[in-house]
Design an enzyme around this catalytic site. Sequence first.
Site, PDB file in Angstrom:
ATOM      1  N   ARG A 199       0.704  -1.138  -0.124  1.00  0.00           N
ATOM      2  CA  ARG A 199      -0.097  -0.033   0.044  1.00  0.00           C
ATOM      3  C   ARG A 199       0.967   1.258   0.209  1.00  0.00           C
ATOM      4  NH1 ARG A 199      -3.644  -2.130   2.745  1.00  0.00           N
ATOM      5  NH2 ARG A 199      -2.350  -3.924   3.077  1.00  0.00           N
ATOM      6  N   THR A 200       1.873   1.406   0.914  1.00  0.00           N
ATOM      7  CA  THR A 200       2.560   2.573   0.913  1.00  0.00           C
ATOM      8  C   THR A 200       3.316   2.648  -0.245  1.00  0.00           C
ATOM      9  OG1 THR A 200       2.953   2.150   3.096  1.00  0.00           O
ATOM     10  CG2 THR A 200       4.634   3.691   2.019  1.00  0.00           C
TER      11      THR A 200
ATOM     12  N   LYS B 288      27.288  -8.765  -4.855  1.00  0.00           N
ATOM     13  CA  LYS B 288      28.941  -8.815  -5.073  1.00  0.00           C
ATOM     14  C   LYS B 288      29.639  -8.213  -3.829  1.00  0.00           C
ATOM     15  CE  LYS B 288      27.981  -7.817 -10.190  1.00  0.00           C
ATOM     16  NZ  LYS B 288      28.273  -7.013 -11.102  1.00  0.00           N
TER      17      LYS B 288
ATOM     18  N   ARG C 157      12.079   2.575   1.828  1.00  0.00           N
ATOM     19  CA  ARG C 157      11.633   1.590   3.085  1.00  0.00           C
ATOM     20  C   ARG C 157      12.547   0.555   3.465  1.00  0.00           C
ATOM     21  NH1 ARG C 157       5.749  -1.057   4.527  1.00  0.00           N
ATOM     22  NH2 ARG C 157       5.398   1.329   4.924  1.00  0.00           N
TER      23      ARG C 157
ATOM     24  N   HIS D  26       7.618   6.213  10.621  1.00  0.00           N
ATOM     25  CA  HIS D  26       6.992   6.062   9.271  1.00  0.00           C
ATOM     26  C   HIS D  26       6.325   7.399   9.312  1.00  0.00           C
ATOM     27  CE1 HIS D  26       5.019   4.646   5.922  1.00  0.00           C
ATOM     28  NE2 HIS D  26       4.336   3.836   6.471  1.00  0.00           N
TER      29      HIS D  26
HETATM   30  C1  NCD Z   1       2.161   0.256   8.538  1.00  0.00           C
HETATM   31  C2  NCD Z   1       3.770   0.094   8.382  1.00  0.00           C
HETATM   32  O1  NCD Z   1       4.396  -0.576   7.327  1.00  0.00           O
HETATM   33  O2  NCD Z   1       4.349   0.430   9.387  1.00  0.00           O
HETATM   34  N1  NCD Z   1       1.735   0.258   7.228  1.00  0.00           N
HETATM   35  C3  NCD Z   1       1.771   1.231   6.359  1.00  0.00           C
HETATM   36  O3  NCD Z   1       2.569   1.580   5.929  1.00  0.00           O
HETATM   37  N2  NCD Z   1       0.372   1.586   6.307  1.00  0.00           N
HETATM   38  C4  NCD Z   1       1.573  -0.426   9.559  1.00  0.00           C
HETATM   39  C5  NCD Z   1       1.801  -2.115   9.658  1.00  0.00           C
HETATM   40  O4  NCD Z   1       2.606  -2.643   8.869  1.00  0.00           O
HETATM   41  O5  NCD Z   1       1.116  -2.500  10.584  1.00  0.00           O
END
Ligand code: NCD
Length: 353
Positions: A87-88, A116, A137, A170
């Site tokens: 989703r993100t 490598k 991420r 986040h």
């Molecule tokens: C969250 C995350 O990745 O921290 N998800 C997101 O980005 N919407 C929450 C989760 O994974 O629980």
Amino acid sequence: MDKVSKGIDWETFHKLRGSKKRTYFTRDGNIFHVIMSQQFDRAFLDDICELATKIRGISKGNKGVAFLQSLLQGKRAMLYFVQPSTRTFLSFMAACQILGIQCSEVRDTTTSSEMKGESQEDTVRTFSSYVDLIVMRHPQTGFAERIAFLLNQISRPVPIINAGSGKDQHPTQALLDIYTLHRSFENYGGIDGKKIALVGDLLRGRTVRSLVYLLRNYEGIRFYFVAPPELQMGDDLKEYLRKQKVPFEESDTLEEVVPLVDAVYMTRIQDEYDEQGESKEIDYTKYYFKEKYLKVLPPNAIIMHPLPRRDEIPVKIDADKRAMYWRQARNGMWVRVTLIAKIFQKDKDIREY
Ligand code: NCD
């Protein structure tokens, strides 16, 4: 003048308080890297909310869609997501598309030169030469910050957006949470003075941590941390709140807290961070939002969740008008558009549209 990491080594920088790092993440007084919630102040948050609403309005017509797409045409973004995400990832991709940015992606480092023996730092620096923005991420706390620090020292730095750094932060999720609260309470006195329950795995949930840091910018906030004792909010954040004189209460009984609050922010258990399956011992059902709680939840209160959900909120609750999590996800896309537009200093064009 902004500092760009010259003359300071990583160890010294890393130990600085969040608020002291702020200027390292800006250029000419403008936001550049998005790394941690402590870098944002109230004026910035108010501006993001106002601009996001303006962008939503613009996007409703074909002319507006074309205008938005013209803003950053020719720019390229790298989505470097080496921790699971759909989703993100898609939300950022959609945000880039709305602004005319083309995306490339890295999701699996087993196909890269890291195999490598290349360091992750070198890998990301190489990528940075092909693109104008990196959204990242990463499972490791502080990795995005370290890359931002490193890129600050090269002649062609590109902005880094932290899209989730391990158990730590986040920040873009927290910005969209703020925008959701802002929209929900627009006619009810705004976010100031609201009572907010954060529920679930508060120890390892990065979304709640980033949100707490942002909410400190509002007046009269009161937190209720509802969590199993083993997964209560980290001492670092509690210490931070004490220093900031933001009141909070800890509880393990959701039912008692629901009638008292304006927002209930639910989260899933973050068992991917278990070392030996220890969270299996916890009765997490106590931290589920039961259907019967709807009767005691105040009529103007909202239920939030960063998603993905497991069983914390029964699907039946989705139909209640106070369930805000699907709107929250859509708000995320608009907030990311807003943030990227601000990084590339297109906010003036948007305001004048
Ligand atoms: C969250 C995350 O990745 O921290 N998800 C997101 O980005 N919407 C929450 C989760 O994974 O629980």
